[in-house]
Design an enzyme around this catalytic site. Sequence first.
Site, PDB file in Angstrom:
ATOM      1  N   GLU A 125      29.441  -0.460  12.963  1.00 51.33           N
ATOM      2  CA  GLU A 125      29.416   0.728  12.104  1.00 51.33           C
ATOM      3  C   GLU A 125      30.350   0.524  10.915  1.00 51.33           C
ATOM      4  O   GLU A 125      31.404  -0.102  11.052  1.00 51.33           O
ATOM      5  CB  GLU A 125      29.910   1.956  12.895  1.00 51.33           C
ATOM      6  CG  GLU A 125      29.010   2.343  14.040  1.00 51.33           C
ATOM      7  CD  GLU A 125      29.528   3.561  14.808  1.00 51.33           C
ATOM      8  OE1 GLU A 125      30.432   4.267  14.307  1.00 51.33           O
ATOM      9  OE2 GLU A 125      29.023   3.796  15.913  1.00 51.33           O
ATOM     10  N   GLU A 192      21.612   6.269  10.464  1.00 59.75           N
ATOM     11  CA  GLU A 192      21.675   7.384  11.419  1.00 59.75           C
ATOM     12  C   GLU A 192      21.899   8.699  10.680  1.00 59.75           C
ATOM     13  O   GLU A 192      22.829   8.817   9.867  1.00 59.75           O
ATOM     14  CB  GLU A 192      22.803   7.154  12.444  1.00 59.75           C
ATOM     15  CG  GLU A 192      22.930   8.331  13.424  1.00 59.75           C
ATOM     16  CD  GLU A 192      23.695   8.036  14.703  1.00 59.75           C
ATOM     17  OE1 GLU A 192      24.094   6.867  14.921  1.00 59.75           O
ATOM     18  OE2 GLU A 192      23.898   8.981  15.483  1.00 59.75           O
TER      19      GLU A 192
HETATM   20  O1  KIV Z   1      25.328   3.261  20.435  1.00 58.21           O
HETATM   21  C1  KIV Z   1      24.128   3.513  20.259  1.00 58.21           C
HETATM   22  O2  KIV Z   1      23.349   3.678  21.203  1.00 58.21           O
HETATM   23  C2  KIV Z   1      23.665   3.603  18.892  1.00 58.21           C
HETATM   24  C3  KIV Z   1      22.311   4.203  18.672  1.00 58.21           C
HETATM   25  C4  KIV Z   1      22.402   5.669  18.788  1.00 58.21           C
HETATM   26  C5  KIV Z   1      21.741   3.770  17.380  1.00 58.21           C
HETATM   27  O3  KIV Z   1      24.362   3.254  17.993  1.00 58.21           O
END
Ligand code: KIV
Length: 279
Positions: A125, A192
């Site tokens: 991220e 997202e």
């Molecule tokens: O951690 C996860 O499962 C994710 C998804 C929601 C994309 O990042």
Amino acid sequence: MSSYASDNPAQQAITVTRLRKMKQDGEKIAMLTAYDASFAAVLEQAGVDIVLIGDTLGMVIQGHDTTVPVTMDDVIYHTRMVARACERAMVVADMPFMSFSDPARALDNAARLMQEGGARMVKLEGGGDVINVVANLSKHGIPVCAHLGLQPQAVHKLGGYRVQGRDQKTADAILHDAKAMEAAGADIVLLECVPNALAKKITEALTVPTIGIGAGRDCDGQVLVLYDVLGISLGHRPRFAKDFLAGLTAGDISISSAIRAYVDAVKQQHFPDDEHSFH
Ligand code: KIV
């Protein structure tokens, strides 16, 4: 024999090259989370293209209220189980909170996810602040999925889970970050909780595929959390999540059918509809 060698395109292992080709051909990419070998085998059978060992395991498996407590050892443990069951699907492991706080730390941890866990790609991220991390991983031959828009690991800084990029300034910043991620070597950009129109613009601007979650149907693919697809999420269910088990008709109610229904809905562009998107 590894499916890398198969002559049948439908059975060939999903690679970064294949994902780009799918984008070029307009073939939608179905991605879903899994955290153990049994579910991963069901996903593989159902034709899921990418299996993500997401740090959502902190919530759906461990019962935490955020993804922040998840550790490297947790993700490696679950990635190992999933990787054993996947031959065709691309196995992508999440880099947990603080595991990529600088390029050297990120490289060590991404190498662990691949060598100890069996991942074929890592996801992390962050926007402009992690471009040097993405560039360093890419330089070392590690495929990267860059996660933009809502970043759940920053929930305490954001003050909650909110749609991102609603105003011009933040929308421009996300578009800018997406282009910078591609230039730094990212192989997938995951979006997202961003408005449909922004996700469409980003998808058209990139050569690498975009995968959306709450980002509308114009992305090159979709991802959901497995437990949401099966209607067994703990607590609040986000607007973008859909229970595919509940939508099955009597006589065909099973976990495999629900996963297949999700894959079909993504491939045929029936999901996400307006009810599961943001404008
Ligand atoms: O951690 C996860 O499962 C994710 C998804 C929601 C994309 O990042």
